[in-house]
Design a protein around this motif. Structure first.
Motif, PDB file in Angstrom:
ATOM      1  N   THR A   1      16.876 -44.623  36.839  1.00  0.00           N
ATOM      2  CA  THR A   1      18.004 -45.527  36.618  1.00  0.00           C
ATOM      3  C   THR A   1      17.511 -46.969  36.700  1.00  0.00           C
ATOM      4  OG1 THR A   1      18.650 -45.862  38.944  1.00  0.00           O
ATOM      5  CG2 THR A   1      19.495 -43.875  37.841  1.00  0.00           C
ATOM      6  N   ALA A   2      18.395 -47.883  36.438  1.00  0.00           N
ATOM      7  CA  ALA A   2      18.057 -49.298  36.556  1.00  0.00           C
ATOM      8  C   ALA A   2      17.790 -49.697  38.001  1.00  0.00           C
ATOM      9  CB  ALA A   2      19.185 -50.151  35.978  1.00  0.00           C
ATOM     10  N   ASP A   3      18.217 -48.873  38.949  1.00  0.00           N
ATOM     11  CA  ASP A   3      18.002 -49.160  40.367  1.00  0.00           C
ATOM     12  C   ASP A   3      16.684 -48.600  40.889  1.00  0.00           C
ATOM     13  OD1 ASP A   3      20.455 -50.487  40.646  1.00  0.00           O
ATOM     14  OD2 ASP A   3      21.518 -48.607  40.983  1.00  0.00           O
ATOM     15  N   THR A   4      15.952 -47.845  40.069  1.00  0.00           N
ATOM     16  CA  THR A   4      14.677 -47.286  40.499  1.00  0.00           C
ATOM     17  C   THR A   4      13.678 -48.413  40.719  1.00  0.00           C
ATOM     18  OG1 THR A   4      15.093 -45.270  39.218  1.00  0.00           O
ATOM     19  CG2 THR A   4      12.828 -45.688  39.910  1.00  0.00           C
ATOM     20  N   ASP A   5      13.054 -48.417  41.905  1.00  0.00           N
ATOM     21  CA  ASP A   5      12.078 -49.457  42.251  1.00  0.00           C
ATOM     22  C   ASP A   5      10.646 -49.062  41.924  1.00  0.00           C
ATOM     23  OD1 ASP A   5      13.953 -51.275  43.613  1.00  0.00           O
ATOM     24  OD2 ASP A   5      14.116 -49.659  45.082  1.00  0.00           O
ATOM     25  N   LEU A   6      10.338 -47.768  42.080  1.00  0.00           N
ATOM     26  CA  LEU A   6       8.961 -47.298  41.922  1.00  0.00           C
ATOM     27  C   LEU A   6       8.969 -45.963  41.186  1.00  0.00           C
ATOM     28  CD1 LEU A   6       5.879 -47.205  42.599  1.00  0.00           C
ATOM     29  CD2 LEU A   6       6.524 -46.134  44.777  1.00  0.00           C
ATOM     30  N   VAL A   7       8.064 -45.849  40.220  1.00  0.00           N
ATOM     31  CA  VAL A   7       7.854 -44.587  39.514  1.00  0.00           C
ATOM     32  C   VAL A   7       6.372 -44.261  39.576  1.00  0.00           C
ATOM     33  CG1 VAL A   7       7.993 -43.353  37.315  1.00  0.00           C
ATOM     34  CG2 VAL A   7       9.738 -45.063  37.891  1.00  0.00           C
ATOM     35  N   THR A   8       6.045 -43.022  39.974  1.00  0.00           N
ATOM     36  CA  THR A   8       4.677 -42.545  39.787  1.00  0.00           C
ATOM     37  C   THR A   8       4.718 -41.402  38.790  1.00  0.00           C
ATOM     38  OG1 THR A   8       4.765 -40.958  41.644  1.00  0.00           O
ATOM     39  CG2 THR A   8       3.912 -43.181  42.108  1.00  0.00           C
ATOM     40  N   VAL A   9       3.643 -41.279  38.019  1.00  0.00           N
ATOM     41  CA  VAL A   9       3.582 -40.208  37.026  1.00  0.00           C
ATOM     42  C   VAL A   9       2.129 -39.774  36.843  1.00  0.00           C
ATOM     43  CG1 VAL A   9       3.539 -41.896  35.128  1.00  0.00           C
ATOM     44  CG2 VAL A   9       4.139 -39.515  34.667  1.00  0.00           C
ATOM     45  N   THR A  10       1.918 -38.481  36.812  1.00  0.00           N
ATOM     46  CA  THR A  10       0.628 -37.895  36.426  1.00  0.00           C
ATOM     47  C   THR A  10       0.915 -36.923  35.298  1.00  0.00           C
ATOM     48  OG1 THR A  10      -0.260 -38.044  38.679  1.00  0.00           O
ATOM     49  CG2 THR A  10      -1.353 -36.520  37.163  1.00  0.00           C
ATOM     50  N   ILE A  11       0.389 -37.204  34.129  1.00  0.00           N
ATOM     51  CA  ILE A  11       0.713 -36.383  32.959  1.00  0.00           C
ATOM     52  C   ILE A  11      -0.431 -36.487  31.952  1.00  0.00           C
ATOM     53  CG2 ILE A  11       1.882 -38.124  31.551  1.00  0.00           C
ATOM     54  CD1 ILE A  11       3.156 -34.526  32.240  1.00  0.00           C
ATOM     55  N   GLY A  12      -0.514 -35.523  31.050  1.00  0.00           N
ATOM     56  CA  GLY A  12      -1.478 -35.579  29.956  1.00  0.00           C
ATOM     57  C   GLY A  12      -2.365 -34.359  29.839  1.00  0.00           C
ATOM     58  N   ALA A  13      -2.721 -33.744  30.969  1.00  0.00           N
ATOM     59  CA  ALA A  13      -3.672 -32.627  30.939  1.00  0.00           C
ATOM     60  C   ALA A  13      -3.151 -31.456  30.119  1.00  0.00           C
ATOM     61  CB  ALA A  13      -4.006 -32.181  32.354  1.00  0.00           C
ATOM     62  N   ASN A  14      -1.875 -31.148  30.266  1.00  0.00           N
ATOM     63  CA  ASN A  14      -1.325 -29.998  29.531  1.00  0.00           C
ATOM     64  C   ASN A  14      -1.178 -30.282  28.041  1.00  0.00           C
ATOM     65  OD1 ASN A  14      -1.080 -28.277  31.787  1.00  0.00           O
ATOM     66  ND2 ASN A  14       0.772 -29.356  32.418  1.00  0.00           N
ATOM     67  N   ASP A  15      -1.097 -31.557  27.674  1.00  0.00           N
ATOM     68  CA  ASP A  15      -1.020 -31.904  26.254  1.00  0.00           C
ATOM     69  C   ASP A  15      -2.307 -31.522  25.521  1.00  0.00           C
ATOM     70  OD1 ASP A  15       1.572 -33.023  26.336  1.00  0.00           O
ATOM     71  OD2 ASP A  15       0.766 -34.884  27.124  1.00  0.00           O
ATOM     72  N   VAL A  16      -3.420 -31.466  26.249  1.00  0.00           N
ATOM     73  CA  VAL A  16      -4.702 -31.112  25.624  1.00  0.00           C
ATOM     74  C   VAL A  16      -5.195 -29.754  26.119  1.00  0.00           C
ATOM     75  CG1 VAL A  16      -5.327 -33.522  25.234  1.00  0.00           C
ATOM     76  CG2 VAL A  16      -6.023 -32.422  27.360  1.00  0.00           C
ATOM     77  N   ASN A  17      -4.274 -28.967  26.710  1.00  0.00           N
ATOM     78  CA  ASN A  17      -4.583 -27.599  27.149  1.00  0.00           C
ATOM     79  C   ASN A  17      -5.787 -27.554  28.092  1.00  0.00           C
ATOM     80  OD1 ASN A  17      -2.533 -26.536  25.359  1.00  0.00           O
ATOM     81  ND2 ASN A  17      -3.980 -26.835  23.682  1.00  0.00           N
ATOM     82  N   LEU A  18      -5.801 -28.481  29.036  1.00  0.00           N
ATOM     83  CA  LEU A  18      -6.975 -28.625  29.889  1.00  0.00           C
ATOM     84  C   LEU A  18      -7.200 -27.427  30.805  1.00  0.00           C
ATOM     85  CD1 LEU A  18      -9.296 -30.454  30.488  1.00  0.00           C
ATOM     86  CD2 LEU A  18      -7.899 -31.662  32.154  1.00  0.00           C
ATOM     87  N   PHE A  19      -6.116 -26.853  31.343  1.00  0.00           N
ATOM     88  CA  PHE A  19      -6.286 -25.720  32.245  1.00  0.00           C
ATOM     89  C   PHE A  19      -6.856 -24.521  31.490  1.00  0.00           C
ATOM     90  CE2 PHE A  19      -4.670 -22.064  34.785  1.00  0.00           C
ATOM     91  CZ  PHE A  19      -5.373 -22.329  35.951  1.00  0.00           C
ATOM     92  N   THR A  20      -6.392 -24.302  30.260  1.00  0.00           N
ATOM     93  CA  THR A  20      -6.935 -23.219  29.437  1.00  0.00           C
ATOM     94  C   THR A  20      -8.409 -23.454  29.147  1.00  0.00           C
ATOM     95  OG1 THR A  20      -4.775 -22.909  28.386  1.00  0.00           O
ATOM     96  CG2 THR A  20      -6.676 -21.969  27.262  1.00  0.00           C
ATOM     97  N   THR A  21      -8.763 -24.705  28.891  1.00  0.00           N
ATOM     98  CA  THR A  21     -10.163 -25.055  28.661  1.00  0.00           C
ATOM     99  C   THR A  21     -11.000 -24.751  29.890  1.00  0.00           C
ATOM    100  OG1 THR A  21      -9.537 -26.800  27.112  1.00  0.00           O
ATOM    101  CG2 THR A  21     -11.746 -26.931  28.082  1.00  0.00           C
ATOM    102  N   ALA A  22     -10.475 -25.109  31.072  1.00  0.00           N
ATOM    103  CA  ALA A  22     -11.204 -24.863  32.315  1.00  0.00           C
ATOM    104  C   ALA A  22     -11.461 -23.374  32.512  1.00  0.00           C
ATOM    105  CB  ALA A  22     -10.428 -25.432  33.496  1.00  0.00           C
TER     106      ALA A  22
END
Length: 287
Positions: A110-131
């Motif tokens: 929301t507009a009241d959110t002060d802090l956002v953390t995000v970790t994303i991207g690995a699944n977009d390149v199928n990293l776990f399957t690659t591992a």
């Protein structure tokens, strides 16, 4: 107000309230940071006790790195991280889990959110399957090298996937900003999963495959960092803090579980100790 300044104000306000309430009822701190955590399993913490009963299909731990950050900063946490999430599940569509669908993650902002953390991207390149394809229980030449497979003909297929996914990551960040216009947005990268040459005596991965897998992780981090910095957001690189605590480390020191976890954690994912270390490091970068 920048988050670091806002945090200092919150701490000062809390101290004033406690002083004013001495001898009477305890007042609640004013201006508590409103913190929303987004992301995939690297943030959610699958199988780490205790799992969040509110959304069991997301395999989200109550002791993941967002919970450590929230406790350290005295923030009010809304955690919508979800294992197996792709960037589309952050910004565009609901995610199907084994206990039902969960809303797109930006709906928590929301507009009241002060802090956002995000970790994303690995699944977009199928990293776990690659591992998983990089695991070889027997020494060479029994088996197939994932490094050789993914670089056949001199073309790095995984690097190509990262290059194609990077613009989508930028669009995801833009969507986060649109939903949380006043927040500090912090992207937390992926860590050091294996050391140079790996440890074939302890983890079933040939040396060149261990090196290839970490190079892919590094390319995801570097591509995401470029998207983050071009938007005046913050990228927290956790490769240094997790180095030496990879899947080859003794379980008492490891920040990532091995192919066969020695404790309650998903294979090749952060351990409880890793979540503590990552969360503490992220919080330190925000002070």
């Amino acid at each position: 107000m920048h988050l670091r300044t806002r945090t200092a104000v919150v701490v000062a306000a809390a101290g004033c309230l406690l002083a004013a309430s001495a001898g009477g009822s305890v007042a609640q701190p004013a201006g508590t940071l409103d913190y929303v955590a987004l992301g995939d399993s690297a943030a959610a913490g699958p199988l780490i006790p205790d799992q969040d009963p509110a959304t069991p299909g997301c395999l989200r731990s109550l002791h993941n790195y967002p919970s450590v950050v929230a406790q350290s900063l005295g923030a009010r946490l809304t955690d919508v991280t979800c294992s197996s999430a792709r960037s589309s599940h952050i910004a565009d569509a609901s995610q199907t889990t084994f206990t039902g669908a969960v809303p797109r993650q930006v709906d928590a902002l929301t507009a009241d959110t002060d802090l956002v953390t995000v970790t994303i991207g690995a699944n977009d390149v199928n990293l776990f399957t690659t591992a998983l394809r990089c695991l070889n229980p027997l020494p060479e030449p029994s088996g197939t090298s994932c490094a050789d497979t993914f670089t056949t003909g001199g073309v790095d297929q995984m690097r190509g996937l990262v290059d194609r996914a990077a613009p989508q990551w930028g669009e995801t960040l833009d969507e986060i900003r649109a939903h949380a216009p006043n927040a500090e947005i912090v992207v937390v990268g992926y860590g050091t999963y294996t050391r140079p040459g790996g440890c074939p005596d302890r983890q079933p991965m040939w040396p060149r495959d261990a090196d290839y897998l970490q190079r892919v992780m590094d390319s995801v981090n570097d591509a995401m960092a470029e998207q983050v910095r071009s938007r005046a957001m913050t990228f927290v690189d956790i490769r240094t803090v997790t180095a030496g605590h990879d899947i080859c480390a003794d379980p008492s020191r490891a920040h990532y579980a091995g192919a066969v976890p020695a404790e309650s954690a998903a294979p090749l994912h952060p351990t409880a100790l890793g979540m503590q270390a990552i969360g503490a490091y992220v919080a330190d970068q925000l002070r």
